[in-house]
Write a protein that holds these residues in place. Structure first.
Motif, PDB file in Angstrom:
ATOM      1  N   MET B   1       2.660  89.260  47.650  1.00 41.57           N
ATOM      2  CA  MET B   1       3.364  88.528  48.706  1.00 41.57           C
ATOM      3  C   MET B   1       2.920  87.077  48.710  1.00 41.57           C
ATOM      4  O   MET B   1       3.718  86.154  48.650  1.00 41.57           O
ATOM      5  N   ALA B   2       1.607  86.965  48.697  1.00 44.81           N
ATOM      6  CA  ALA B   2       1.058  85.612  48.712  1.00 44.81           C
ATOM      7  C   ALA B   2       1.477  84.845  47.464  1.00 44.81           C
ATOM      8  O   ALA B   2       1.787  83.657  47.511  1.00 44.81           O
ATOM      9  N   GLN B   3       1.521  85.589  46.418  1.00 46.13           N
ATOM     10  CA  GLN B   3       1.871  84.952  45.153  1.00 46.13           C
ATOM     11  C   GLN B   3       3.314  84.463  45.178  1.00 46.13           C
ATOM     12  O   GLN B   3       3.623  83.357  44.765  1.00 46.13           O
ATOM     13  N   ALA B   4       4.196  85.340  45.752  1.00 47.26           N
ATOM     14  CA  ALA B   4       5.606  84.985  45.819  1.00 47.26           C
ATOM     15  C   ALA B   4       5.782  83.719  46.651  1.00 47.26           C
ATOM     16  O   ALA B   4       6.564  82.841  46.308  1.00 47.26           O
ATOM     17  N   LYS B   5       5.019  83.664  47.722  1.00 47.58           N
ATOM     18  CA  LYS B   5       5.112  82.500  48.590  1.00 47.58           C
ATOM     19  C   LYS B   5       4.701  81.255  47.816  1.00 47.58           C
ATOM     20  O   LYS B   5       5.336  80.213  47.870  1.00 47.58           O
ATOM     21  N   ASN B   6       3.632  81.427  47.051  1.00 43.04           N
ATOM     22  CA  ASN B   6       3.154  80.317  46.231  1.00 43.04           C
ATOM     23  C   ASN B   6       4.227  79.813  45.284  1.00 43.04           C
ATOM     24  O   ASN B   6       4.445  78.623  45.150  1.00 43.04           O
ATOM     25  N   THR B   7       4.885  80.767  44.662  1.00 42.88           N
ATOM     26  CA  THR B   7       5.915  80.390  43.700  1.00 42.88           C
ATOM     27  C   THR B   7       7.023  79.622  44.404  1.00 42.88           C
ATOM     28  O   THR B   7       7.498  78.599  43.929  1.00 42.88           O
ATOM     29  N   ALA B   8       7.429  80.163  45.587  1.00 43.03           N
ATOM     30  CA  ALA B   8       8.507  79.519  46.315  1.00 43.03           C
ATOM     31  C   ALA B   8       8.117  78.087  46.682  1.00 43.03           C
ATOM     32  O   ALA B   8       8.931  77.169  46.607  1.00 43.03           O
ATOM     33  N   GLU B   9       6.843  77.935  47.049  1.00 37.80           N
ATOM     34  CA  GLU B   9       6.415  76.575  47.398  1.00 37.80           C
ATOM     35  C   GLU B   9       6.312  75.694  46.172  1.00 37.80           C
ATOM     36  O   GLU B   9       6.575  74.497  46.219  1.00 37.80           O
ATOM     37  N   ALA B  10       5.925  76.344  45.055  1.00 40.61           N
ATOM     38  CA  ALA B  10       5.720  75.566  43.840  1.00 40.61           C
ATOM     39  C   ALA B  10       7.029  75.009  43.284  1.00 40.61           C
ATOM     40  O   ALA B  10       7.049  73.970  42.650  1.00 40.61           O
ATOM     41  N   LEU B  11       8.102  75.710  43.579  1.00 38.73           N
ATOM     42  CA  LEU B  11       9.376  75.254  43.030  1.00 38.73           C
ATOM     43  C   LEU B  11      10.076  74.342  44.032  1.00 38.73           C
ATOM     44  O   LEU B  11      10.541  74.786  45.068  1.00 38.73           O
ATOM     45  N   PRO B  13      13.074  71.240  44.640  1.00 34.56           N
ATOM     46  CA  PRO B  13      14.331  70.794  44.015  1.00 34.56           C
ATOM     47  C   PRO B  13      14.097  69.717  42.961  1.00 34.56           C
ATOM     48  O   PRO B  13      14.798  69.677  41.945  1.00 34.56           O
ATOM     49  N   GLU B  14      13.092  68.882  43.194  1.00 33.27           N
ATOM     50  CA  GLU B  14      12.874  67.781  42.242  1.00 33.27           C
ATOM     51  C   GLU B  14      12.481  68.288  40.863  1.00 33.27           C
ATOM     52  O   GLU B  14      12.607  67.592  39.870  1.00 33.27           O
ATOM     53  N   ASP B  15      11.936  69.529  40.850  1.00 32.10           N
ATOM     54  CA  ASP B  15      11.472  70.060  39.568  1.00 32.10           C
ATOM     55  C   ASP B  15      12.610  70.468  38.648  1.00 32.10           C
ATOM     56  O   ASP B  15      12.429  70.656  37.457  1.00 32.10           O
ATOM     57  N   PHE B  16      13.782  70.628  39.247  1.00 34.25           N
ATOM     58  CA  PHE B  16      14.900  71.071  38.413  1.00 34.25           C
ATOM     59  C   PHE B  16      15.605  69.892  37.773  1.00 34.25           C
ATOM     60  O   PHE B  16      15.943  68.920  38.446  1.00 34.25           O
ATOM     61  N   VAL B  17      15.788  70.002  36.494  1.00 34.00           N
ATOM     62  CA  VAL B  17      16.471  68.935  35.760  1.00 34.00           C
ATOM     63  C   VAL B  17      17.825  69.462  35.317  1.00 34.00           C
ATOM     64  O   VAL B  17      17.930  70.581  34.809  1.00 34.00           O
ATOM     65  N   ILE B  18      18.854  68.678  35.554  1.00 39.20           N
ATOM     66  CA  ILE B  18      20.180  69.102  35.093  1.00 39.20           C
ATOM     67  C   ILE B  18      20.285  68.838  33.601  1.00 39.20           C
ATOM     68  O   ILE B  18      20.127  67.705  33.130  1.00 39.20           O
ATOM     69  N   LEU B  19      20.508  69.917  32.869  1.00 37.72           N
ATOM     70  CA  LEU B  19      20.635  69.773  31.417  1.00 37.72           C
ATOM     71  C   LEU B  19      22.048  69.356  31.078  1.00 37.72           C
ATOM     72  O   LEU B  19      23.012  69.849  31.662  1.00 37.72           O
ATOM     73  N   ARG B  20      22.126  68.437  30.137  1.00 33.38           N
ATOM     74  CA  ARG B  20      23.448  68.081  29.669  1.00 33.38           C
ATOM     75  C   ARG B  20      24.000  69.201  28.806  1.00 33.38           C
ATOM     76  O   ARG B  20      23.236  69.947  28.210  1.00 33.38           O
TER      77      ARG B  20
END
Ligand code: ATP
Ligand code: MG
Lengths: 325, 312
Positions: B1-11, B13-20
């Protein structure tokens, strides 16, 4: 239909009897007539086995006729000289009902599409041929990487597109589409119909669009021809036929289109005709009478002929006054 | 659970790059489209086993043509002084009971067996194709009658026919040919009939007609490739069958007889002196086995190569 005045194809009193056993015949088509005007889409509707495929194939001289005529720009297609036939076959093409058996399993997609280009010398050299093949592939929503593959690597919808690309490759003006979407998934049907409409607009094509239910042809067709066991029972502009169907068979066909409303849907189901279409017992007179609730003895005596009831709206029925809505 | 929360926080929007849209890799997939035969050849070439078999058969073919003359010996007249000579520089594979060079005789024998197999296969394919296409083309009563004839022929055990014919016509290469061919074309005829009937009805042939393709071109482009695959396969698997049959019949004395030379006879002669001079048995038997094996493996490769479904 004032916008198109020249019939591209005229079917006149066409008959086709297939031999069935000794001395017996199947009257697959029995005296049908209709016209197809330039740049329009005619929907040909009727239940399975009523002779739609046969009609379309006779129009393209793939079958011999028994009697009657098919005129292409005023010329009888069954009486053409070899050179005329060759030119006619460049102008009139077919997309088959079955996307599986209509593509040669031992040919690459490039060769399947390229065949028409070769036959009619439409490309000056290999490079141009390949360019054309690629452009037709793109036109039907496939791409270059599909060209070197064999057909067994494709899905039904993709095969149907290859069939359409093959028909397009000879740059025809008329295409007979034999239930091009009925073998497809519902989700793909709309795609293919839209593709066909777009191609028609871009290339000024004329279509004979065969389908076995009205729902499929209603959007794409300008006019609709309704067939029942080898005869034409009603033809009219799409809206007129849909808004005011006159033949009891057409009415039942429209009633067969499901309505997304449970109340209306229940009433609709009650109106839908029951039973199977059979030629047995209807060798004389109206072929629909065995399933028709308005049938009288006049229907048993005589085959009703097509009458123009309203401008452009033809119906073959003896009891129109009773039938009306 | 804690781990999932971590992941959610870790991701974020800025981390996502739109691929051409990448067009390059799909372009790489575009292969120059080639025809059916070229594609089949390419697939066959990639099959190491089939290619090895092809090379082996090529070598055998060369030896069949030049082998008997390499040593320059007389391989027909008896030479008692060399009776059952062992393998040596003079007689590479030894000499037989009558002192004749086995190396030369081996290739003559292979040649005879091979020619018999080829001729039988040719008869089988030609007669089978003709009979089958006549059945398919005319249909109806002609088809019925021809089919009954075919059934009668196939109903008789083929070994029985062969033996009867050999007894009736006497032991010669010709009667062996007749005996081997008399019933062999039946399966081919059946297959060809079925194929043509199916092809004639097929919509892709109709599509070619609708395009205005000439009948001759329809045959070349559609009918032949669809039948050829099966025929080539039929040829590749029939040849080893005939080689075996000839060897078997000659071995038990029903096929060719001395002074003729064939693989079957060489094996039969070798078997007689098997205990003292095993070389006289081993070499003809080895050639027979390798040749039959190579044909079968090549046939397997052809089957895969000729059917686009096996394409990688
Ligand atoms: N080659 C043939 N030989 C004999 N009878 C045939 C042949 N082709 C069609 N028929 C018969 O003609 C009638 C009409 O067939 P057709 O294929 O035109 O129907 P269809 O309207 O296209 O049906 P579907 O919607 O199932 O495709 C059928 O009764 C069929 O059995
Ligand atoms: Mg049909």
């Amino acid at each position: 239909m004032s916008e198109h005045n020249t019939p591209l194809i005229q079917v006149k009193h066409l008959k086709k009897y297939f031999p069935a056993g000794r001395k017996e015949v199947v009257k697959a088509i029995d005296d049908i007539s209709f016209d197809i005007y330039e740049r329009e889409t005619v929907g040909l509707v009727g239940e399975s086995g009523c002779g739609k495929t046969t009609t379309g194939r006779i129009n393209l001289v793939l079958y011999d006729k028994t009697d009657g005529q098919v005129l292409y720009r005023g010329q009888d297609v069954h009486q053409m000289s070899r050179a005329e036939r060759y030119r006619f076959k460049k102008n009139a093409q077919i997309v088959f009902q079955d996307p599986y058996s209509s593509l040669d399993p031992r040919m690459t997609v490039a060769d399947i599409i390229g065949e028409g280009i070769d036959v009619h010398h439409l490309a000056a050299n290999k490079r141009e041929r390949l360019e054309k093949i690629y452009s037709y592939l793109r036109a039907v929503g496939l791409n270059e990487s599909h060209a070197s593959r064999f057909v067994h690597e494709f899905s039904g919808g993709q095969r149907q597109r290859i069939g359409i690309a093959r028909a397009l490759a000879v740059e025809p003006e008329f295409i007979m589409l034999d239930e091009p979407i009925s073998a497809l998934d519902v989700s793909i049907q709309a795609q293919v119909v839209n593709l066909l409409i777009r191609l028609q607009r871009e290339k000024g094509l004329t279509y004979l669009f065969v389908a076995h239910d009205l729902a499929m042809v209603k959007h794409i067709s300008d006019r609709i021809v309704v067939m029942y066991l080898g005869t034409v029972v009603e033809t009219a502009a799409s809206d007129a036929l849909y808004g005011k169907p006159m033949h009891p068979y057409t009415q039942s066909l429209i009633a067969a289109v499901p309505i997304p409303d449970p109340e209306k849907e229940r009433r609709r189901s009650e109106e839908t005709i029951q039973g199977e279409a059979t030629i047995a017992g209807a060798t004389q007179g109206c072929r629909f009478r065995t399933r028709c609730k308005y049938a009288t003895e006049a229907c048993a005596r005589e085959m009703p002929s097509l009458r123009e009831v309203e401008p452009g709206h033809f119906v073959a029925c003896h009891n129109l006054d009773q039938v009306g809505r | 659970m804690a781990q999932a929360k971590n992941t959610a926080e870790a991701l974020r929007p800025e981390d996502f790059v739109i691929l051409r849209e990448r067009s390059a890799p799909s372009d790489l997939l575009v292969r120059e489209p080639v025809g059916y035969w070229k594609d089949a050849w390419r697939r066959l070439r990639r099959n190491k086993v089939a290619m090895t078999s092809l090379v082996v058969l090529g070598l055998f073919l060369i030896m069949i043509i030049i082998g008997p003359y390499l040593r320059g010996y007389d391989y027909i007249t008896a030479a008692p002084q060399y009776k059952n000579a062992d393998m040596s520089a003079q007689f590479w594979l030894g000499a037989d009971a009558l002192g004749r060079d086995l190396f030369s005789r081996l290739w003559v024998g292979t040649r005879v067996s091979f020619v018999i197999a080829i001729v039988c296969t040719a008869v089988q394919v030609v007669v089978g194709c003709l009979y089958g296409s006549v059945m398919a083309y005319f249909g109806g009563i002609v088809d019925e009658i021809m089919m009954r004839i075919l059934e009668v022929i196939t109903a008789i055990p083929s070994l029985l026919i062969t033996i009867l014919i050999m007894i009736a016509l006497g032991n010669s290469a010709f009667s062996l040919l007749v005996a081997l061919c008399i019933a062999s074309w039946c399966p081919t005829a059946r297959v060809v009939r079925g194929q043509i009937m199916q092809l004639r009805e097929s919509e892709y042939v109709m599509a070619a007609e609708a395009m205005g393709e000439r009948p001759m071109r329809i045959i070349l482009r559609h009918l032949l490739p669809n039948i050829m695959g099966i025929l080539i396969l039929d040829v590749a698997t029939s040849i080893p069958g005939y080689i075996f049959q000839e060897a078997g019949l000659s071995f038990i004395g029903l096929g060719l007889q001395t002074p003729a030379i064939s693989l079957g006879l060489l094996i039969s002669n070798g078997q007689a002196v098997m205990n003292s001079h095993v070389n006289q048995l081993i070499f003809p038997a080895a050639v027979l086995c390798i040749m039959v094996l190579a044909f079968n493996l090549l046939g397997d490769g052809l089957r895969n190569a000729l059917d686009p479904k096996f394409r990688k």
